[in-house]
Motif scaffolding. Structure first.
Motif, PDB file in Angstrom:
ATOM      1  N   ALA A 142      47.863  47.865  36.068  1.00 49.17           N
ATOM      2  CA  ALA A 142      48.010  46.534  36.663  1.00 49.17           C
ATOM      3  C   ALA A 142      47.488  46.468  38.092  1.00 49.17           C
ATOM      4  CB  ALA A 142      49.476  46.111  36.628  1.00 49.17           C
ATOM      5  N   GLU A 143      47.605  47.560  38.859  1.00 50.22           N
ATOM      6  CA  GLU A 143      47.244  47.530  40.279  1.00 50.22           C
ATOM      7  C   GLU A 143      45.854  48.064  40.579  1.00 50.22           C
ATOM      8  OE1 GLU A 143      50.223  49.292  39.392  1.00 50.22           O
ATOM      9  OE2 GLU A 143      51.296  47.412  39.487  1.00 50.22           O
ATOM     10  N   SER A 144      45.292  48.930  39.733  1.00 49.17           N
ATOM     11  CA  SER A 144      44.031  49.566  40.104  1.00 49.17           C
ATOM     12  C   SER A 144      43.304  50.101  38.870  1.00 49.17           C
ATOM     13  CB  SER A 144      44.290  50.718  41.077  1.00 49.17           C
ATOM     14  OG  SER A 144      45.021  51.739  40.430  1.00 49.17           O
ATOM     15  N   GLY A 145      42.127  50.689  39.129  1.00 50.30           N
ATOM     16  CA  GLY A 145      41.399  51.348  38.059  1.00 50.30           C
ATOM     17  C   GLY A 145      40.233  50.575  37.492  1.00 50.30           C
ATOM     18  N   ARG A 146      39.944  49.407  38.042  1.00 49.68           N
ATOM     19  CA  ARG A 146      38.853  48.596  37.488  1.00 49.68           C
ATOM     20  C   ARG A 146      37.515  48.820  38.198  1.00 49.68           C
ATOM     21  NH1 ARG A 146      43.443  45.935  37.233  1.00 49.68           N
ATOM     22  NH2 ARG A 146      44.034  44.903  35.313  1.00 49.68           N
ATOM     23  N   GLY A 147      37.530  49.404  39.373  1.00 51.42           N
ATOM     24  CA  GLY A 147      36.330  49.528  40.193  1.00 51.42           C
ATOM     25  C   GLY A 147      35.195  50.261  39.514  1.00 51.42           C
ATOM     26  N   LEU A 148      35.463  51.448  38.995  1.00 50.55           N
ATOM     27  CA  LEU A 148      34.394  52.209  38.366  1.00 50.55           C
ATOM     28  C   LEU A 148      33.977  51.613  37.027  1.00 50.55           C
ATOM     29  CD1 LEU A 148      35.277  55.876  39.316  1.00 50.55           C
ATOM     30  CD2 LEU A 148      33.483  54.413  40.246  1.00 50.55           C
ATOM     31  N   LEU A 149      34.885  50.871  36.375  1.00 53.02           N
ATOM     32  CA  LEU A 149      34.474  50.138  35.169  1.00 53.02           C
ATOM     33  C   LEU A 149      33.429  49.088  35.527  1.00 53.02           C
ATOM     34  CD1 LEU A 149      37.885  49.653  33.313  1.00 53.02           C
ATOM     35  CD2 LEU A 149      35.987  51.137  32.642  1.00 53.02           C
ATOM     36  N   LEU A 150      33.610  48.417  36.671  1.00 53.23           N
ATOM     37  CA  LEU A 150      32.628  47.441  37.140  1.00 53.23           C
ATOM     38  C   LEU A 150      31.312  48.122  37.503  1.00 53.23           C
ATOM     39  CD1 LEU A 150      34.818  45.148  39.414  1.00 53.23           C
ATOM     40  CD2 LEU A 150      33.726  44.519  37.260  1.00 53.23           C
ATOM     41  N   VAL A 151      31.385  49.253  38.208  1.00 49.51           N
ATOM     42  CA  VAL A 151      30.177  49.994  38.562  1.00 49.51           C
ATOM     43  C   VAL A 151      29.439  50.404  37.298  1.00 49.51           C
ATOM     44  CG1 VAL A 151      29.295  52.115  39.627  1.00 49.51           C
ATOM     45  CG2 VAL A 151      31.079  50.772  40.778  1.00 49.51           C
ATOM     46  N   GLU A 152      30.163  50.921  36.316  1.00 49.87           N
ATOM     47  CA  GLU A 152      29.549  51.344  35.064  1.00 49.87           C
ATOM     48  C   GLU A 152      28.885  50.176  34.335  1.00 49.87           C
ATOM     49  OE1 GLU A 152      32.002  52.931  31.642  1.00 49.87           O
ATOM     50  OE2 GLU A 152      31.016  54.760  32.376  1.00 49.87           O
ATOM     51  N   ALA A 153      29.493  48.998  34.406  1.00 45.21           N
ATOM     52  CA  ALA A 153      28.947  47.820  33.723  1.00 45.21           C
ATOM     53  C   ALA A 153      27.721  47.254  34.447  1.00 45.21           C
ATOM     54  CB  ALA A 153      30.022  46.739  33.601  1.00 45.21           C
ATOM     55  N   LEU A 154      27.697  47.318  35.775  1.00 43.79           N
ATOM     56  CA  LEU A 154      26.627  46.685  36.546  1.00 43.79           C
ATOM     57  C   LEU A 154      25.438  47.603  36.829  1.00 43.79           C
ATOM     58  CD1 LEU A 154      28.853  44.777  39.113  1.00 43.79           C
ATOM     59  CD2 LEU A 154      27.533  43.778  37.226  1.00 43.79           C
ATOM     60  N   ALA A 155      25.686  48.903  36.937  1.00 41.46           N
ATOM     61  CA  ALA A 155      24.613  49.850  37.251  1.00 41.46           C
ATOM     62  C   ALA A 155      23.946  50.336  35.974  1.00 41.46           C
ATOM     63  CB  ALA A 155      25.182  51.032  38.028  1.00 41.46           C
ATOM     64  N   ASP A 156      22.671  50.666  36.081  1.00 44.47           N
ATOM     65  CA  ASP A 156      21.993  51.274  34.941  1.00 44.47           C
ATOM     66  C   ASP A 156      22.446  52.713  34.754  1.00 44.47           C
ATOM     67  OD1 ASP A 156      20.231  49.154  33.944  1.00 44.47           O
ATOM     68  OD2 ASP A 156      19.390  49.253  35.960  1.00 44.47           O
ATOM     69  N   THR A 157      22.748  53.374  35.861  1.00 42.86           N
ATOM     70  CA  THR A 157      23.299  54.725  35.816  1.00 42.86           C
ATOM     71  C   THR A 157      24.058  54.972  37.117  1.00 42.86           C
ATOM     72  OG1 THR A 157      22.761  57.065  35.430  1.00 42.86           O
ATOM     73  CG2 THR A 157      21.217  55.809  36.763  1.00 42.86           C
ATOM     74  N   TRP A 158      25.021  55.881  37.075  1.00 41.19           N
ATOM     75  CA  TRP A 158      25.767  56.246  38.264  1.00 41.19           C
ATOM     76  C   TRP A 158      26.294  57.660  38.089  1.00 41.19           C
ATOM     77  CZ3 TRP A 158      31.002  57.445  38.871  1.00 41.19           C
ATOM     78  CH2 TRP A 158      31.804  57.252  37.748  1.00 41.19           C
ATOM     79  N   GLY A 159      26.692  58.279  39.193  1.00 34.91           N
ATOM     80  CA  GLY A 159      27.221  59.627  39.101  1.00 34.91           C
ATOM     81  C   GLY A 159      27.774  60.107  40.425  1.00 34.91           C
ATOM     82  N   VAL A 160      28.152  61.375  40.422  1.00 34.89           N
ATOM     83  CA  VAL A 160      28.734  62.016  41.603  1.00 34.89           C
ATOM     84  C   VAL A 160      27.965  63.299  41.867  1.00 34.89           C
ATOM     85  CG1 VAL A 160      30.826  62.992  42.619  1.00 34.89           C
ATOM     86  CG2 VAL A 160      30.999  61.124  40.954  1.00 34.89           C
ATOM     87  N   THR A 161      27.597  63.512  43.122  1.00 30.89           N
ATOM     88  CA  THR A 161      26.897  64.718  43.534  1.00 30.89           C
ATOM     89  C   THR A 161      27.727  65.413  44.605  1.00 30.89           C
ATOM     90  OG1 THR A 161      24.783  63.599  43.134  1.00 30.89           O
ATOM     91  CG2 THR A 161      24.731  65.613  44.462  1.00 30.89           C
ATOM     92  N   PRO A 162      28.075  66.695  44.398  1.00 31.28           N
ATOM     93  CA  PRO A 162      28.803  67.416  45.448  1.00 31.28           C
ATOM     94  C   PRO A 162      27.924  67.622  46.674  1.00 31.28           C
ATOM     95  CG  PRO A 162      28.663  68.729  43.416  1.00 31.28           C
ATOM     96  CD  PRO A 162      27.833  67.503  43.225  1.00 31.28           C
ATOM     97  N   ARG A 163      28.541  67.657  47.820  1.00 31.26           N
ATOM     98  CA  ARG A 163      27.842  67.957  49.071  1.00 31.26           C
ATOM     99  C   ARG A 163      28.829  68.630  49.999  1.00 31.26           C
ATOM    100  NH1 ARG A 163      29.212  63.813  52.864  1.00 31.26           N
ATOM    101  NH2 ARG A 163      27.410  64.092  54.180  1.00 31.26           N
ATOM    102  N   GLN A 164      28.330  69.199  51.064  1.00 28.21           N
ATOM    103  CA  GLN A 164      29.206  69.883  52.013  1.00 28.21           C
ATOM    104  C   GLN A 164      29.212  69.143  53.335  1.00 28.21           C
ATOM    105  OE1 GLN A 164      31.375  72.298  51.593  1.00 28.21           O
ATOM    106  NE2 GLN A 164      30.860  72.258  49.432  1.00 28.21           N
ATOM    107  N   PRO A 165      30.309  68.637  53.785  1.00 32.05           N
ATOM    108  CA  PRO A 165      31.568  68.585  53.059  1.00 32.05           C
ATOM    109  C   PRO A 165      31.628  67.334  52.192  1.00 32.05           C
ATOM    110  CG  PRO A 165      31.893  67.761  55.275  1.00 32.05           C
ATOM    111  CD  PRO A 165      30.441  68.164  55.169  1.00 32.05           C
ATOM    112  N   GLY A 166      32.356  67.374  51.112  1.00 33.79           N
ATOM    113  CA  GLY A 166      32.655  66.184  50.325  1.00 33.79           C
ATOM    114  C   GLY A 166      31.795  65.955  49.120  1.00 33.79           C
TER     115      GLY A 166
END
Length: 139
Positions: free
Chosen positions: A100-124
């Motif tokens: 009810a409070e959260s969790g929709r953000g990445l669903l929107l990103v997934e729906a609007l972007a052709d592709t998305w992902g996460v890349t590790p870096r130093q730091p973060g």
């Protein structure tokens, strides 16, 4: 005849605060408008919404006191790429069932972007999304 590839880039660091997130979102929209994607056009609206979600996540889940987040927007040869980097690498984003409070953000990103992902870096880590432009898109 050789065609030239036009590359446009905007990179900036922002304070890891709601105010920094709001400024980042506004500057993405402004930069896209300058690059020929009008404020009320579908590309500007989609990429600005993606930016809003990624920077909100960087502030909410990637915040490390005293550290900023970095946003990079690149336009090149029919592709827009948005990358948001924060310094907290142990919190990797994942799509999940929203509550009810959260969790929709990445669903929107997934729906609007052709592709998305996460890349590790130093730091973060860097969370990125790409949107391909059709030849007739707002040009």
């Amino acid at each position: 005849m050789k065609s030239e590839i036009s590359t446009q880039e905007f990179t900036m660091r922002f304070t890891s605060t709601p105010r920094g997130a709001r400024l980042a979102r506004r500057l993405v929209s402004h930069r896209l408008d300058e690059w020929g994607h009008p404020y009320d056009g579908p590309v500007n609206e989609a990429v600005t919404l993606i930016a809003a979600e990624l920077v909100a996540n960087a502030v909410r889940h990637g915040h490390v006191p005293g550290r900023d987040f970095r946003l990079q927007l690149t336009g090149s040869d029919g592709l827009l790429r948005l990358e948001v980097s924060d310094t907290r690498g142990e919190r990797v984003p994942e799509v999940r069932v929203p509550c009810a409070e959260s969790g929709r953000g990445l669903l929107l990103v997934e729906a609007l972007a052709d592709t998305w992902g996460v890349t590790p870096r130093q730091p973060g880590k860097s969370v990125w999304a790409e949107v391909w432009l059709s030849p007739a898109t707002e040009r």
